[in-house]
Design a protein around this motif. Structure first.
Motif, mmCIF file in Angstrom:
data_model
loop_
_atom_site.group_PDB
_atom_site.id
_atom_site.type_symbol
_atom_site.label_atom_id
_atom_site.label_comp_id
_atom_site.label_asym_id
_atom_site.label_seq_id
_atom_site.Cartn_x
_atom_site.Cartn_y
_atom_site.Cartn_z
ATOM 1 N N VAL A 63 -2.317 0.041 -8.177
ATOM 2 C CA VAL A 63 -1.565 0.031 -6.829
ATOM 3 C C VAL A 63 -2.435 0.521 -5.526
ATOM 4 C CG1 VAL A 63 0.412 1.280 -5.797
ATOM 5 C CG2 VAL A 63 0.560 0.740 -7.916
ATOM 6 N N PRO A 64 -2.589 -0.048 -4.653
ATOM 7 C CA PRO A 64 -3.486 0.271 -3.477
ATOM 8 C C PRO A 64 -2.904 1.363 -2.777
ATOM 9 C CG PRO A 64 -2.091 -1.993 -3.057
ATOM 10 C CD PRO A 64 -1.847 -1.553 -4.368
ATOM 11 N N ALA A 71 -8.761 14.720 8.910
ATOM 12 C CA ALA A 71 -10.171 14.615 9.201
ATOM 13 C C ALA A 71 -10.434 13.157 9.125
ATOM 14 C CB ALA A 71 -10.917 15.653 8.199
ATOM 15 N N GLY A 72 -9.567 12.297 8.262
ATOM 16 C CA GLY A 72 -10.142 10.848 8.242
ATOM 17 C C GLY A 72 -9.289 10.325 7.186
ATOM 18 N N SER A 73 -9.614 9.189 6.540
ATOM 19 C CA SER A 73 -8.801 8.708 5.395
ATOM 20 C C SER A 73 -9.775 7.646 4.594
ATOM 21 C CB SER A 73 -7.809 7.557 5.896
ATOM 22 O OG SER A 73 -8.485 6.373 6.694
ATOM 23 N N TYR A 74 -9.401 7.491 3.472
ATOM 24 C CA TYR A 74 -9.828 6.520 2.570
ATOM 25 C C TYR A 74 -8.936 5.918 1.843
ATOM 26 C CZ TYR A 74 -9.347 9.756 -1.489
ATOM 27 O OH TYR A 74 -8.977 10.707 -2.391
ATOM 28 N N GLU A 75 -9.418 4.810 0.909
ATOM 29 C CA GLU A 75 -8.526 3.803 0.266
ATOM 30 C C GLU A 75 -9.033 3.683 -1.381
ATOM 31 O OE1 GLU A 75 -9.878 -0.247 1.677
ATOM 32 O OE2 GLU A 75 -8.518 0.785 2.694
ATOM 33 N N ARG A 105 0.747 -1.272 -0.127
ATOM 34 C CA ARG A 105 0.045 0.063 -0.057
ATOM 35 C C ARG A 105 0.909 1.313 -0.166
ATOM 36 N NH1 ARG A 105 -5.049 -1.491 0.230
ATOM 37 N NH2 ARG A 105 -5.905 0.517 0.192
ATOM 38 N N ARG A 106 0.570 2.376 -0.768
ATOM 39 C CA ARG A 106 1.274 3.523 -0.738
ATOM 40 C C ARG A 106 0.291 4.465 -0.200
ATOM 41 N NH1 ARG A 106 4.132 4.608 -5.775
ATOM 42 N NH2 ARG A 106 4.900 6.196 -4.698
#
Length: 152
Positions: free
Chosen positions: A102-103, A87-91, A21-22
């Motif tokens: 690429v994840p 504030a958060g994250s996502y993928e 993961r990058r």
């Protein structure tokens, strides 16, 4: 035997073919209007889908400062206040040249926008649009980003 094969596949073989993961950083650009809070979305250069300004970390800059730099280059955010904690994250899966996915994990930093520039580095390559968080959640593709926008 089948259980041992499944375990060997999951623990040994499959990880050898998985890409690590990058990390990217994104700016969740916001402003208050008489209609309530608005979020700034931009189009991606390759597919034209609606996204947040984002990019790879930049040497010499903190993650929030890199997100603010991306907001300038991609959306023309000229004057703003960035919150230093995510504030958060996502993928999502970024498709690199040659079609290789690429994840990517994206850390999202809230940016309270005071001023947008008309001329900025990628002005000719992108469209930008202020929308409500609910509308933004409908326009973006990534489910975890939709969730983040709906929580605003």
């Amino acid at each position: 035997m089948t259980g041992a094969f499944k375990r060997a596949w999951a623990e040994v073989v499959q990880p050898m073919f998985s890409r690590p993961r990058r990390l990217q950083v994104a700016a969740l650009c916001c402003k208050q209007t008489e209609k309530g809070e608005r979020v700034l979305l931009i189009t991606s250069r390759d597919t034209g889908r609606w996204i947040l300004p984002k990019g790879w970390p930049i040497d010499g800059l903190t993650a929030p400062d890199a997100a603010l730099q991306e907001a300038w280059e991609e959306a023309g955010v000229q004057k703003a206040h960035i919150r230093r904690t995510p504030a958060g994250s996502y993928e999502y899966d970024k498709i690199l040249e040659g079609g290789v996915p690429v994840p990517v994990d994206v850390q999202v930093y809230r940016v309270d926008v005071d001023k947008l520039a008309d001329a900025y580095p990628e002005a000719d390559e992108r469209t930008r649009r202020w929308v409500s968080p609910a509308e933004a959640a409908e326009l973006v593709d990534e489910d975890s980003l939709k969730d983040l926008l709906r929580q605003m």
